[in-house]
Design an enzyme around this catalytic site. Structure first.
Site, PDB file in Angstrom:
ATOM      1  N   ARG A  53       0.873  -1.172   0.000  1.00 45.92           N
ATOM      2  CA  ARG A  53       0.000   0.000   0.000  1.00 45.92           C
ATOM      3  C   ARG A  53       0.910   1.221   0.000  1.00 45.92           C
ATOM      4  NH1 ARG A  53      -3.598  -2.613  -1.503  1.00 45.92           N
ATOM      5  NH2 ARG A  53      -5.593  -3.097  -0.499  1.00 45.92           N
ATOM      6  N   GLU A  89      -4.192   7.854  -4.677  1.00 41.83           N
ATOM      7  CA  GLU A  89      -4.544   7.164  -5.922  1.00 41.83           C
ATOM      8  C   GLU A  89      -5.867   7.709  -6.440  1.00 41.83           C
ATOM      9  OE1 GLU A  89      -4.343   2.903  -5.427  1.00 41.83           O
ATOM     10  OE2 GLU A  89      -2.384   3.022  -4.482  1.00 41.83           O
ATOM     11  N   HIS A  92      -2.099   0.501  -9.736  1.00 38.65           N
ATOM     12  CA  HIS A  92      -2.682  -0.430  -8.760  1.00 38.65           C
ATOM     13  C   HIS A  92      -3.360  -1.616  -9.474  1.00 38.65           C
ATOM     14  CE1 HIS A  92      -4.177  -0.732  -4.367  1.00 38.65           C
ATOM     15  NE2 HIS A  92      -4.040  -1.937  -4.902  1.00 38.65           N
TER      16      HIS A  92
HETATM   17  P1  NAD Z   1      -1.256 -11.790   4.041  1.00 38.64           P
HETATM   18  O1  NAD Z   1      -2.063 -11.530   5.242  1.00 38.64           O
HETATM   19  O2  NAD Z   1      -1.298 -13.141   3.414  1.00 38.64           O
HETATM   20  O3  NAD Z   1       0.280 -11.447   4.315  1.00 38.64           O
HETATM   21  C1  NAD Z   1       0.735 -10.273   4.929  1.00 38.64           C
HETATM   22  C2  NAD Z   1       1.950 -10.649   5.756  1.00 38.64           C
HETATM   23  O4  NAD Z   1       2.593  -9.466   6.225  1.00 38.64           O
HETATM   24  C3  NAD Z   1       1.591 -11.504   6.980  1.00 38.64           C
HETATM   25  O5  NAD Z   1       2.412 -12.641   6.989  1.00 38.64           O
HETATM   26  C4  NAD Z   1       1.910 -10.567   8.149  1.00 38.64           C
HETATM   27  O6  NAD Z   1       2.343 -11.262   9.285  1.00 38.64           O
HETATM   28  C5  NAD Z   1       3.032  -9.737   7.544  1.00 38.64           C
HETATM   29  N1  NAD Z   1       3.318  -8.497   8.261  1.00 38.64           N
HETATM   30  C6  NAD Z   1       2.453  -7.653   8.861  1.00 38.64           C
HETATM   31  N2  NAD Z   1       3.144  -6.629   9.427  1.00 38.64           N
HETATM   32  C7  NAD Z   1       4.455  -6.856   9.163  1.00 38.64           C
HETATM   33  C8  NAD Z   1       5.654  -6.164   9.471  1.00 38.64           C
HETATM   34  N3  NAD Z   1       5.645  -5.024  10.175  1.00 38.64           N
HETATM   35  N4  NAD Z   1       6.827  -6.683   9.046  1.00 38.64           N
HETATM   36  C9  NAD Z   1       6.858  -7.822   8.348  1.00 38.64           C
HETATM   37  N5  NAD Z   1       5.756  -8.526   8.030  1.00 38.64           N
HETATM   38  C10 NAD Z   1       4.572  -8.040   8.428  1.00 38.64           C
HETATM   39  O7  NAD Z   1      -1.715 -10.684   2.990  1.00 38.64           O
HETATM   40  P2  NAD Z   1      -1.385 -10.664   1.431  1.00 38.64           P
HETATM   41  O8  NAD Z   1      -2.493 -11.277   0.667  1.00 38.64           O
HETATM   42  O9  NAD Z   1       0.001 -11.133   1.232  1.00 38.64           O
HETATM   43  O10 NAD Z   1      -1.475  -9.094   1.159  1.00 38.64           O
HETATM   44  C11 NAD Z   1      -0.616  -8.204   1.835  1.00 38.64           C
HETATM   45  C12 NAD Z   1      -1.021  -6.779   1.522  1.00 38.64           C
HETATM   46  O11 NAD Z   1      -0.684  -6.487   0.181  1.00 38.64           O
HETATM   47  C13 NAD Z   1      -2.517  -6.518   1.623  1.00 38.64           C
HETATM   48  O12 NAD Z   1      -2.898  -6.177   2.943  1.00 38.64           O
HETATM   49  C14 NAD Z   1      -2.729  -5.387   0.660  1.00 38.64           C
HETATM   50  O13 NAD Z   1      -2.607  -4.160   1.313  1.00 38.64           O
HETATM   51  C15 NAD Z   1      -1.604  -5.546  -0.348  1.00 38.64           C
HETATM   52  N6  NAD Z   1      -2.077  -6.062  -1.649  1.00 38.64           N
HETATM   53  C16 NAD Z   1      -1.877  -5.298  -2.744  1.00 38.64           C
HETATM   54  C17 NAD Z   1      -2.301  -5.757  -3.971  1.00 38.64           C
HETATM   55  C18 NAD Z   1      -2.090  -4.932  -5.216  1.00 38.64           C
HETATM   56  O14 NAD Z   1      -2.872  -5.016  -6.139  1.00 38.64           O
HETATM   57  N7  NAD Z   1      -1.034  -4.147  -5.286  1.00 38.64           N
HETATM   58  C19 NAD Z   1      -2.949  -7.002  -4.085  1.00 38.64           C
HETATM   59  C20 NAD Z   1      -3.118  -7.778  -2.935  1.00 38.64           C
HETATM   60  C21 NAD Z   1      -2.664  -7.291  -1.719  1.00 38.64           C
END
Ligand code: NAD
Length: 308
Positions: free
Chosen positions: A226, A255, A274
């Site tokens: 994000r 955005e 995005h």
């Molecule tokens: P997920 O829950 O599977 O994985 C997120 C991981 O980040 C978890 O393992 C969590 O423990 C870890 N985490 C949280 N805080 C942390 C920190 N301070 N340091 C290290 N690790 C930390 O989620 P996901 O499906 O992998 O998605 C992650 C994020 O990516 C979403 O929340 C979303 O904001 C973003 N995302 C963006 C897009 C895009 O189109 N660009 C698509 C999907 C997700």
């Protein structure tokens, strides 16, 4: 809860036409229909939406079609007793492949050749510039669905993979796992730093001027998490001064990215609007998640991917 209807809110249209999901769920034993703003809901309704919307707190269950649910006020949902589920778990391949695209473009200079193609210019990059990804170090911050999607692809390319995980626990495919308080050490020797965490109080502004300064001058920052995880002005400064080599950015503080943003003008930045998770099969992945939870609701089980 008793579920009589699934309302597909038209906010999903930013990702796929609502009717695609209506059709994909048409065999469910409940009414499935598209709705727009102004629709009313009751506790027997499930709502599928891109982000928060009008009257959603009157429903019984709201499913967010994104992994990041940071736009939802989770406390309001908890107070109203409305279940909230998200779509984590489905973006490892799409976002993993998008990240691979940035990596390969930067290493093999494809973005620069496309720029020159637009000018019909047969110009080679200086010999010192292109490099290979094999054996280069990549640091993946956040080892969930997205992070693992990147890790497995980087493994396939023969890269040296390190990562940051809150627990610091060993992770398959990751040679060294750092904890968030070791962030500087984690990024210091990486050619690529990839952000795959959710936006939380802990991660907001995580990549600030000091972290960018710790990165190598030949390092690239990739943000598919994000926008606010990165202090955008600090990134612009780092790109302007050449203290990092470039950036692949799918997400931004604001955005759509305003036309006035200097980020548009860097030749060493690849910007995407995005779309890292975009795919023509997105509605099928969402249908599978919704279907799973319809089954769980009828069995009285805990919802899959529940936030609240
Ligand atoms: P997920 O829950 O599977 O994985 C997120 C991981 O980040 C978890 O393992 C969590 O423990 C870890 N985490 C949280 N805080 C942390 C920190 N301070 N340091 C290290 N690790 C930390 O989620 P996901 O499906 O992998 O998605 C992650 C994020 O990516 C979403 O929340 C979303 O904001 C973003 N995302 C963006 C897009 C895009 O189109 N660009 C698509 C999907 C997700």
């Amino acid at each position: 809860m008793e579920l009589d209807r699934i309302a597909i809110h038209d906010s999903v249209d930013i990702v796929f036409p609502p009717q695609q999901l209506v059709d994909a769920l048409s065999d469910l034993p409940v009414t499935v229909e598209a709705v727009t703003d102004g629709a009313s809901f009751d506790r027997t309704d499930g709502v599928v939406a891109f982000g928060p919307g009008e009257n959603f707190l009157d429903a019984g269950w709201v499913h967010c079609i994104r992994a990041g649910y940071d736009e939802f006020d989770v406390d309001d949902y908890e107070a109203a007793g409305v279940s909230l589920t998200n779509s984590t778990g489905i973006h490892g391949t799409t976002v993993g492949e998008t990240v691979l695209g940035y990596l390969l473009a930067f290493a093999r200079r494809l973005h620069r050749y496309r720029d020159r193609q637009n000018e019909s210019a047969w110009v080679r990059e200086p010999q010192s510039v292109p490099f290979t990804l094999a054996e280069k170090r990549i640091c993946v911050i956040g080892l969930g669905t997205l992070g693992q999607g990147v890790v497995s692809r980087a493994n396939g390319l023969g890269m040296e993979v390190v990562g940051v995980r809150r627990s610091g626990r060993e992770t398959p495919g990751v040679e060294t796992v750092y904890t968030p308080d070791e962030l500087h050490a984690a990024v210091s020797d990486a050619r690529f730093v990839v952000l795959t965490t959710p936006l939380t109080d802990e991660t907001a502004g995580m990549i600030d001027a000091s972290v960018l300064k710790t990165m190598r001058e030949d390092a690239y920052l990739i943000n598919v998490a994000r926008g606010p995880v990165v202090v955008e002005n600090a990134l612009i400064d780092a790109l302007s001064s050449g203290s990092i080599a470039g950036a692949g950015l799918d997400v931004f503080e604001t955005e759509p990215l305003p036309e006035s943003s200097p980020l548009w003008d860097f030749e060493n930045v690849i910007l995407t609007p995005h779309v890292a998770a975009m795919t023509n099969a997105y509605h099928e992945d969402i249908a599978a998640l919704v279907r799973e939870n319809v089954t769980r609701i009828s069995n009285g089980d805990e919802l899959y991917n529940h936030v609240i």
